[in-house]
Design an enzyme around this catalytic site. Structure first.
Site, PDB file in Angstrom:
ATOM      1  N   LYS A 139       0.837  -1.223   0.000  1.00  0.00           N
ATOM      2  CA  LYS A 139       0.000   0.000   0.000  1.00  0.00           C
ATOM      3  C   LYS A 139       0.864   1.263   0.000  1.00  0.00           C
ATOM      4  O   LYS A 139       0.602   2.198  -0.731  1.00  0.00           O
ATOM      5  CB  LYS A 139      -0.893   0.062   1.257  1.00  0.00           C
TER       6      LYS A 139
ATOM      7  N   ARG B  84      -0.766  -8.360  13.600  1.00  0.00           N
ATOM      8  CA  ARG B  84      -1.301  -7.430  12.590  1.00  0.00           C
ATOM      9  C   ARG B  84      -2.201  -8.166  11.598  1.00  0.00           C
ATOM     10  O   ARG B  84      -3.212  -7.637  11.150  1.00  0.00           O
ATOM     11  CB  ARG B  84      -0.150  -6.742  11.845  1.00  0.00           C
TER      12      ARG B  84
ATOM     13  N   ARG C  80      -9.276   1.924   8.538  1.00  0.00           N
ATOM     14  CA  ARG C  80      -8.808   0.596   8.937  1.00  0.00           C
ATOM     15  C   ARG C  80      -9.930  -0.228   9.560  1.00  0.00           C
ATOM     16  O   ARG C  80      -9.743  -1.394   9.877  1.00  0.00           O
ATOM     17  CB  ARG C  80      -7.756   0.760  10.015  1.00  0.00           C
TER      18      ARG C  80
ATOM     19  N   ARG D 261      11.245  -2.054  11.705  1.00  0.00           N
ATOM     20  CA  ARG D 261      10.132  -1.603  12.542  1.00  0.00           C
ATOM     21  C   ARG D 261       9.817  -2.666  13.594  1.00  0.00           C
ATOM     22  O   ARG D 261       9.855  -3.858  13.290  1.00  0.00           O
ATOM     23  CB  ARG D 261       8.889  -1.379  11.661  1.00  0.00           C
TER      24      ARG D 261
ATOM     25  N   ARG E  89      11.737  -6.172   5.478  1.00  0.00           N
ATOM     26  CA  ARG E  89      11.641  -4.722   5.252  1.00  0.00           C
ATOM     27  C   ARG E  89      12.562  -3.958   6.202  1.00  0.00           C
ATOM     28  O   ARG E  89      12.685  -4.277   7.369  1.00  0.00           O
ATOM     29  CB  ARG E  89      10.200  -4.272   5.475  1.00  0.00           C
TER      30      ARG E  89
END
Ligand code: AMP
Length: 217
Positions: A9, A165, A84, A154, A121
């Site tokens: 996204k 998540r 969300r 992160r 990531r």
């Protein structure tokens, strides 16, 4: 831009923002900037984010209302990470007005790909640019190509938070798909291929809009 964490996204929103010259509004990016402070509010927000939980709606509503009110958002914007849940979708309608056209892109991707993307990531501490240790490594070890900032992982890209998540996404965000499917402009995008191919599919659905914008500018 809808889709689970790791569906791309952020990357696709940034590209759309450049192509349309409209702001990329990411609640996650705004929150990450906020939690770098030491105030009680920063600590509270951080405690939700590092566990992969949603930050309470009340906080999100004030962040988003402030951001959408800025002058640069008048001609349009790309929303990334908001709404969300259904409460947030209702609030968005109230802020922008019912008649306003929203184009919804739902990025579809398998759990296997999500875990591969998120666990590799790395993010620049200074400018927020994203890298991937395998698919998009930086030129210099652990440094951002754009600004030289140090790259970090992160907290919510660590395995336990990723699992959380995905659970939160299934319970809170997936119902948004049913909600928006009934409301007109809803497009499903296969988000398995590389960044370039995903962007090409999104652009296909925005051809007319791009043409109008080019003429306007
Ligand atoms: P993202 O960068 O979109 O993956 O968001 C990172 C984290 O920020 C999420 O896991 C949530 O903890 C929080 N967050 C971002 N956007 C929202 C939102 N719209 N509502 C609640 N929490 C959010």
């Amino acid at each position: 831009m809808l889709g689970p964490p790791g569906s791309g996204k952020g990357t696709q929103s940034a590209r759309l923002s450049r192509a349309f010259r409209i702001p990329h509004i990411s609640t996650g990016d705004i929150l990450r900037k906020l939690v770098s402070g030491k105030s009680p509010l920063s600590k509270k927000i951080k405690s939700f984010m590092e566990k992969g939980k949603l930050v309470p709606d009340k906080i999100i509503f004030s962040i988003i209302a402030l951001r959408l009110n800025k002058k640069d958002a008048r001609k349009g914007f790309v929303l990334d990470g908001f709404p969300r849940n259904l409460r947030q979708a209702n609030r968005l309608e109230k802020i922008i007005g019912k008649g306003k056209a929203l184009k919804i892109f739902n990025l579809k991707v398998s759990n296997r790909t999500i875990i591969k993307r998120l666990s590799g990531r790395r993010v620049c501490r200074l400018c927020g640019a994203n890298y991937h240790i395998q698919f998009q490594p930086p030129k210099f070890d652990n440094r951002c190509d754009k600004c030289g900032g140090i790259l970090y992982q992160r907290d919510d890209d660590k395995p336990a938070a990723i699992r959380n998540r995905l659970k939160v996404y299934r319970m809170e965000s997936a119902p948004l798909i049913r909600y928006y499917r009934k409301r007109g402009s809803f497009v499903e995008i296969d988000a398995e291929p590389d960044e370039e191919k995903i962007f090409a599919s999104i652009k296909k659905y925005l051809k007319n809009d791009l043409y109008k914008i080019k003429r306007r500018n």
